[in-house]
Design an enzyme around this catalytic site. Structure first.
Site, short mmCIF file in Angstrom:
data_model
loop_
_atom_site.label_atom_id
_atom_site.label_comp_id
_atom_site.label_asym_id
_atom_site.label_seq_id
_atom_site.Cartn_x
_atom_site.Cartn_y
_atom_site.Cartn_z
CG ASP A 258 13.17 15.70 75.92
OD1 ASP A 258 12.41 14.82 76.38
OD2 ASP A 258 14.37 15.48 75.64
CD GLU A 263 16.96 17.62 82.51
OE1 GLU A 263 16.18 18.24 81.77
OE2 GLU A 263 17.80 16.81 82.08
CG HIS A 295 17.16 14.87 79.03
ND1 HIS A 295 17.88 15.84 79.65
CD2 HIS A 295 17.79 14.66 77.84
CE1 HIS A 295 18.92 16.20 78.90
NE2 HIS A 295 18.87 15.48 77.78
P1 NAI Z 1 25.81 22.06 67.73
O1 NAI Z 1 27.03 22.48 68.45
O2 NAI Z 1 25.94 21.31 66.46
O3 NAI Z 1 24.90 23.35 67.43
C1 NAI Z 1 24.66 24.35 68.37
C2 NAI Z 1 24.38 25.64 67.62
O4 NAI Z 1 24.08 26.64 68.59
C3 NAI Z 1 25.57 26.13 66.80
O5 NAI Z 1 25.19 26.48 65.50
C4 NAI Z 1 26.06 27.34 67.57
O6 NAI Z 1 26.63 28.36 66.73
C5 NAI Z 1 24.75 27.81 68.17
N1 NAI Z 1 24.95 28.76 69.25
C6 NAI Z 1 26.02 28.86 70.09
N2 NAI Z 1 25.85 29.92 70.91
C7 NAI Z 1 24.68 30.49 70.57
C8 NAI Z 1 23.97 31.62 71.05
N3 NAI Z 1 24.46 32.39 72.02
N4 NAI Z 1 22.78 31.91 70.48
C9 NAI Z 1 22.28 31.16 69.47
N5 NAI Z 1 22.93 30.07 68.98
C10 NAI Z 1 24.10 29.75 69.52
O7 NAI Z 1 24.94 21.25 68.79
P2 NAI Z 1 23.80 20.20 68.50
O8 NAI Z 1 24.38 18.84 68.37
O9 NAI Z 1 22.92 20.71 67.42
O10 NAI Z 1 23.00 20.22 69.90
C11 NAI Z 1 22.25 21.34 70.30
C12 NAI Z 1 21.82 21.13 71.73
O11 NAI Z 1 20.88 20.06 71.81
C13 NAI Z 1 22.93 20.68 72.69
O12 NAI Z 1 23.67 21.78 73.16
C14 NAI Z 1 22.17 20.02 73.80
O13 NAI Z 1 21.90 20.98 74.78
C15 NAI Z 1 20.87 19.58 73.15
N6 NAI Z 1 20.70 18.11 73.15
C16 NAI Z 1 19.58 17.60 73.75
C17 NAI Z 1 19.37 16.24 73.79
C18 NAI Z 1 18.12 15.66 74.39
O14 NAI Z 1 18.04 14.42 74.53
N7 NAI Z 1 17.12 16.45 74.76
C19 NAI Z 1 20.35 15.31 73.23
C20 NAI Z 1 21.48 15.95 72.57
C21 NAI Z 1 21.64 17.32 72.56
#
Ligand code: NAI
Length: 331
Positions: A258, A263, A295
């Site tokens: 996505d 992009e 996206h």
């Molecule tokens: P979050 O902050 O709740 O979770 C992110 C997780 O990644 C945490 O558990 C963190 O410990 C972990 N993390 C950090 N560094 C890491 C590493 N080096 N290796 C493995 N894990 C690691 O964030 P959330 O809300 O779950 O969002 C995740 C991602 O989803 C966002 O960063 C964003 O890039 C993406 N996203 C995409 C959207 C879309 O429309 N496609 C919309 C919203 C978010």
């Protein structure tokens, strides 16, 4: 507050206007991006509202400040499109929407899995063509499959819960373990082992210097032959050229994305009358086992309602001098 709202599509105007019935801000919608060519239109607005593909460089932030803007409200969780150091130096506050609907993104990731596995994209077109053959549409049961989750934060946990419902075995890698995932029976392993044992790998970690090209030519060697790779997180997590090679040799059997590294030159616009110049993207598009969405994982009514509500509340709190929990400051 008077707010210049840049980069608005019809859906942004609809949801912001509805949410504004409660906040009574003076919203001025502009359909175009906030760039150095359009920044002069924000003159005299104490607040500007932007999205992830408005790149607020130091130069733009400085001009905004000189023109009287004191607040930048981004309608996104991510803020790497805003020069926070410049904002701090110019006395401009930056606010964001840290969370709006983890379900939206997790459910979209599952949608990509089902589409790729059961080849729904092909089946849909076939039936419309009166081609009722099942040749080439063979899938596999998700029940009993092993799913690797990279990043078990808010979205990763929602995704884990859905896949648990399908009866999948769940593996994960994260820099910190999520107790709710452990309770669900998720087994945490080193990254390469998650790749080794998973039939499906789904990325849910943020794009950081340490996660840039987390899937690359080296780590791809650890994937199960024919594995499915899903990325609804950020394009930069995957080295696209390396994944193309892995698809060509069968190491990756399915790819659902996505998000895409380049992009910003493509997504969110109708380019159907344009010759796309990105050869890597066009090559990816040509593969039968690749599904790309632009996206849209966040794009649900629920998420847009939350984004609009939080954005306008952020602006109200700053306007009234209250403490706003969604202020971001340069580290
Ligand atoms: P979050 O902050 O709740 O979770 C992110 C997780 O990644 C945490 O558990 C963190 O410990 C972990 N993390 C950090 N560094 C890491 C590493 N080096 N290796 C493995 N894990 C690691 O964030 P959330 O809300 O779950 O969002 C995740 C991602 O989803 C966002 O960063 C964003 O890039 C993406 N996203 C995409 C959207 C879309 O429309 N496609 C919309 C919203 C978010």
């Amino acid at each position: 507050m008077r707010v210049a709202v840049f980069n608005t599509k019809s859906y942004d105007r609809e949801f912001l206007t509805k949410a504004n019935e409660k906040y009574h801000h003076d919203l001025h919608f502009f359909p175009f991006h906030l760039t150095k060519d359009t920044v002069s239109l924000a003159a005299g607005f104490p607040a500007v509202c932007v999205f992830i593909n408005d790149y607020l460089t130091g130069e733009i932030v400085q001009q905004l400040a000189e023109q009287g803007t004191r607040l930048i409200a981004t309608r996104s969780a991510g803020f790497n499109h805003i020069d926070l150091v410049a904002a701090r130096e110019c006395g401009v506050t930056v606010v964001r929407v840290p969370a709006y609907s983890p379900y939206a993104v997790a459910e979209h990731a599952v949608g990509l899995i089902l589409m790729l596995n059961r080849k729904l994209h092909k089946a849909y077109n076939r039936v419309r063509d009166d081609n009722f053959s099942l040749e080439g549409l063979l899938g596999f049961d998700l029940h009993g499959s092993t799913v690797g989750i990279i990043g078990t934060g808010t979205i990763g946990l929602c995704f884990a819960r859905i896949m648990h419902g399908f009866g999948c075995k769940l593996l994960a890698y994260d820099v910190q373990q999520n107790p709710a995932c452990l309770e669900l029976g998720v087994e945490y392993l080193p990254l390469t082992e998650v790749f080794t044992y998973s039939d499906i790998v789904s990325l849910h970690c943020p794009l950081l210097p340490e996660t840039y090209h987390l899937v690359n030519s080296e780590t791809l060697q650890h994937f199960k032959p024919g594995a499915m790779l899903i990325n609804t997180s950020r394009g930069g997590l995957i080295d696209t050229k390396a994944v193309i090679e892995a698809i060509k040799c069968g190491r990756i059997g399915y790819l659902g994305i996505d998000v895409y590294e380049q992009e910003e030159n493509l997504f969110f616009e109708d380019l159907s009358d344009t010759v796309i110049q990105d050869d890597v993207f066009q090559l990816l598009q040509s593969f039968p086992n690749v599904v790309i969405t632009a996206h849209q994982a966040f794009f649900t009514r629920n998420a847009l309602t939350n984004i609009a509500e939080t954005t306008l509340r952020n602006i109200k709190e700053i306007e009234e001098g209250k403490e706003c929990p969604n202020v971001i400051v340069a580290r």
